[in-house]
Design a protein around this motif. Structure first.
Motif, mmCIF file in Angstrom:
data_model
loop_
_atom_site.group_PDB
_atom_site.id
_atom_site.type_symbol
_atom_site.label_atom_id
_atom_site.label_comp_id
_atom_site.label_asym_id
_atom_site.label_seq_id
_atom_site.Cartn_x
_atom_site.Cartn_y
_atom_site.Cartn_z
ATOM 1 N N TRP A 108 0.834 -1.196 0.520
ATOM 2 C CA TRP A 108 -0.501 0.053 0.295
ATOM 3 C C TRP A 108 0.626 1.086 -0.075
ATOM 4 O O TRP A 108 2.014 1.311 -0.001
ATOM 5 N N THR A 109 -0.336 2.535 -0.630
ATOM 6 C CA THR A 109 0.976 3.603 0.172
ATOM 7 C C THR A 109 0.200 4.410 0.491
ATOM 8 O O THR A 109 -1.031 4.577 0.852
ATOM 9 N N ASN A 110 0.939 5.878 1.125
ATOM 10 C CA ASN A 110 -0.309 6.606 1.948
ATOM 11 C C ASN A 110 0.157 7.832 2.396
ATOM 12 O O ASN A 110 -0.169 8.661 2.870
ATOM 13 N N GLY A 111 0.389 8.039 0.918
ATOM 14 C CA GLY A 111 0.999 9.643 0.214
ATOM 15 C C GLY A 111 1.848 10.195 0.167
ATOM 16 O O GLY A 111 3.189 11.002 0.140
ATOM 17 N N GLN A 112 2.966 9.122 1.277
ATOM 18 C CA GLN A 112 4.787 10.339 1.515
ATOM 19 C C GLN A 112 5.502 8.551 0.887
ATOM 20 O O GLN A 112 6.952 8.741 0.309
ATOM 21 N N GLY A 113 4.675 7.627 1.396
ATOM 22 C CA GLY A 113 5.931 6.298 0.590
ATOM 23 C C GLY A 113 4.717 4.802 0.505
ATOM 24 O O GLY A 113 3.512 4.452 0.661
ATOM 25 N N GLY A 114 5.415 4.115 0.099
ATOM 26 C CA GLY A 114 5.662 2.696 -0.271
ATOM 27 C C GLY A 114 5.894 1.888 0.432
ATOM 28 O O GLY A 114 6.868 1.480 0.933
ATOM 29 N N TYR A 115 4.462 0.729 1.312
ATOM 30 C CA TYR A 115 4.782 0.069 2.278
ATOM 31 C C TYR A 115 4.687 -1.392 1.007
ATOM 32 O O TYR A 115 4.165 -1.866 0.785
ATOM 33 N N VAL A 116 5.435 -2.568 1.559
ATOM 34 C CA VAL A 116 5.336 -4.405 1.827
ATOM 35 C C VAL A 116 5.382 -4.988 2.834
ATOM 36 O O VAL A 116 6.494 -4.816 3.185
ATOM 37 N N LEU A 117 4.775 -5.583 2.686
ATOM 38 C CA LEU A 117 4.639 -6.470 4.429
ATOM 39 C C LEU A 117 4.911 -7.739 3.829
ATOM 40 O O LEU A 117 3.929 -8.070 2.871
ATOM 41 N N THR A 118 5.467 -8.270 4.321
ATOM 42 C CA THR A 118 6.360 -9.579 3.562
ATOM 43 C C THR A 118 6.054 -11.052 4.611
ATOM 44 O O THR A 118 6.387 -10.956 5.391
ATOM 45 N N GLY A 119 5.607 -11.986 3.337
ATOM 46 C CA GLY A 119 5.916 -13.388 5.148
ATOM 47 C C GLY A 119 5.363 -14.307 4.514
ATOM 48 O O GLY A 119 4.692 -14.313 3.638
ATOM 49 N N GLN A 120 5.350 -15.982 4.876
ATOM 50 C CA GLN A 120 4.639 -17.012 4.352
ATOM 51 C C GLN A 120 3.746 -17.147 5.064
ATOM 52 O O GLN A 120 3.695 -18.423 5.527
ATOM 53 N N SER A 121 3.157 -15.918 5.183
ATOM 54 C CA SER A 121 1.369 -16.294 5.916
ATOM 55 C C SER A 121 0.236 -15.811 5.178
ATOM 56 O O SER A 121 0.756 -15.173 4.079
ATOM 57 N N GLY A 122 -0.460 -15.862 5.350
ATOM 58 C CA GLY A 122 -1.863 -15.378 5.233
ATOM 59 C C GLY A 122 -2.121 -13.480 5.082
ATOM 60 O O GLY A 122 -1.919 -13.021 5.479
ATOM 61 N N SER A 123 -2.804 -13.671 4.041
ATOM 62 C CA SER A 123 -3.163 -12.239 4.150
ATOM 63 C C SER A 123 -3.912 -11.588 5.537
ATOM 64 O O SER A 123 -3.540 -10.259 5.567
ATOM 65 N N SER A 124 -4.651 -12.702 6.080
ATOM 66 C CA SER A 124 -4.739 -12.110 7.713
ATOM 67 C C SER A 124 -4.209 -11.804 8.911
ATOM 68 O O SER A 124 -3.889 -10.534 9.715
ATOM 69 N N ARG A 125 -3.057 -12.268 8.651
ATOM 70 C CA ARG A 125 -1.561 -12.319 9.380
ATOM 71 C C ARG A 125 -1.104 -10.939 9.488
ATOM 72 O O ARG A 125 -0.609 -10.609 9.609
ATOM 73 N N LEU A 126 -0.954 -10.610 7.626
ATOM 74 C CA LEU A 126 -0.341 -9.662 7.412
ATOM 75 C C LEU A 126 -1.053 -8.265 8.111
ATOM 76 O O LEU A 126 -0.369 -7.108 7.671
ATOM 77 N N THR A 127 -2.012 -8.303 7.360
ATOM 78 C CA THR A 127 -3.414 -7.345 7.731
ATOM 79 C C THR A 127 -2.963 -6.922 8.969
ATOM 80 O O THR A 127 -3.051 -6.017 9.633
ATOM 81 N N ALA A 128 -3.139 -8.031 10.191
ATOM 82 C CA ALA A 128 -3.137 -7.895 11.552
ATOM 83 C C ALA A 128 -2.004 -7.274 12.248
ATOM 84 O O ALA A 128 -1.821 -6.194 12.358
ATOM 85 N N LEU A 129 -0.624 -7.596 11.439
ATOM 86 C CA LEU A 129 0.906 -6.500 10.851
ATOM 87 C C LEU A 129 0.130 -5.002 11.058
ATOM 88 O O LEU A 129 1.012 -4.351 11.715
ATOM 89 N N ARG A 130 0.029 -5.154 9.932
ATOM 90 C CA ARG A 130 -0.149 -3.932 9.068
ATOM 91 C C ARG A 130 -0.444 -2.609 10.156
ATOM 92 O O ARG A 130 -0.619 -1.667 10.749
ATOM 93 N N LYS A 131 -2.558 -3.215 11.200
ATOM 94 C CA LYS A 131 -2.754 -2.858 11.576
ATOM 95 C C LYS A 131 -1.999 -2.282 13.255
ATOM 96 O O LYS A 131 -1.971 -1.244 13.794
ATOM 97 N N ALA A 132 -1.068 -3.402 13.431
ATOM 98 C CA ALA A 132 -0.669 -3.838 14.723
ATOM 99 C C ALA A 132 0.582 -2.395 14.586
ATOM 100 O O ALA A 132 0.679 -1.651 15.259
ATOM 101 N N GLY A 133 0.910 -2.341 13.628
ATOM 102 C CA GLY A 133 2.062 -1.672 13.294
ATOM 103 C C GLY A 133 1.567 0.300 13.393
ATOM 104 O O GLY A 133 2.235 1.127 12.661
ATOM 105 N N GLY A 134 0.092 0.216 13.064
ATOM 106 C CA GLY A 134 -0.053 1.634 13.257
ATOM 107 C C GLY A 134 -0.130 2.324 11.397
ATOM 108 O O GLY A 134 -0.237 3.692 11.666
ATOM 109 N N PHE A 135 0.162 1.829 10.754
ATOM 110 C CA PHE A 135 -0.434 1.946 9.132
ATOM 111 C C PHE A 135 -1.420 1.929 8.870
ATOM 112 O O PHE A 135 -2.531 1.112 8.916
#
Length: 135
Positions: A108-135
């Motif tokens: 995703w992008t937030n108007g300032q930068g581009g961000y990519v979370l990576t891992g050997q897990s599904g979208s729900s885990r990466l989405t949870a990390l995105r939220k936990a990271g405050g993005f």
């Protein structure tokens, strides 16, 4: 795709670059140094509530200059990466999940930068990390 390639490459080379867990996640000098190198505000997320610890940081080539790749690890050895890059323009985009040969990416992008979370897990885990990271 670049983020998943960086994930696979960095995870494979981690033993050469890391001697133990880093206690830099709360250190503002790390964010400041990465911000200067990448050219966008870099905030190192605190994923401790998700059971992850920052184990390595690399500056990697990006399309518009250096990008920051942060590697986090769970107590069970599961690896997650966060790639932060400079972007053209100030668009904000919704997260998009893709699977690239077994490595999931949430970008995703937030108007300032581009961000990519990576891992050997599904979208729900990466989405949870995105939220936990405050993005």
């Amino acid at each position: 795709r670049r983020a998943s390639e960086a994930h696979r490459t960095f995870v494979a080379a981690r033993s050469l670059a890391v001697t133990g867990s880093l206690n830099l996640a709360d250190d503002p000098s790390l964010s400041l140094a990465l911000t200067r190198l990448v050219g966008v505000a870099v905030r190192v997320p605190d994923f401790k509530t998700e059971g992850l610890q920052l184990v390595a940081v690399r500056v990697t080539p990006g399309d518009l200059g250096p990008s920051a790749f942060l590697l986090f690890q769970s107590p069970m050895g599961e690896d997650f990466g966060l790639l932060i890059s400079r972007i053209v323009g100030s668009e904000t985009s919704y997260p998009v999940y893709r699977d690239d040969r077994g490595t999931g990416t949430l970008a995703w992008t937030n108007g300032q930068g581009g961000y990519v979370l990576t891992g050997q897990s599904g979208s729900s885990r990466l989405t949870a990390l995105r939220k936990a990271g405050g993005f």
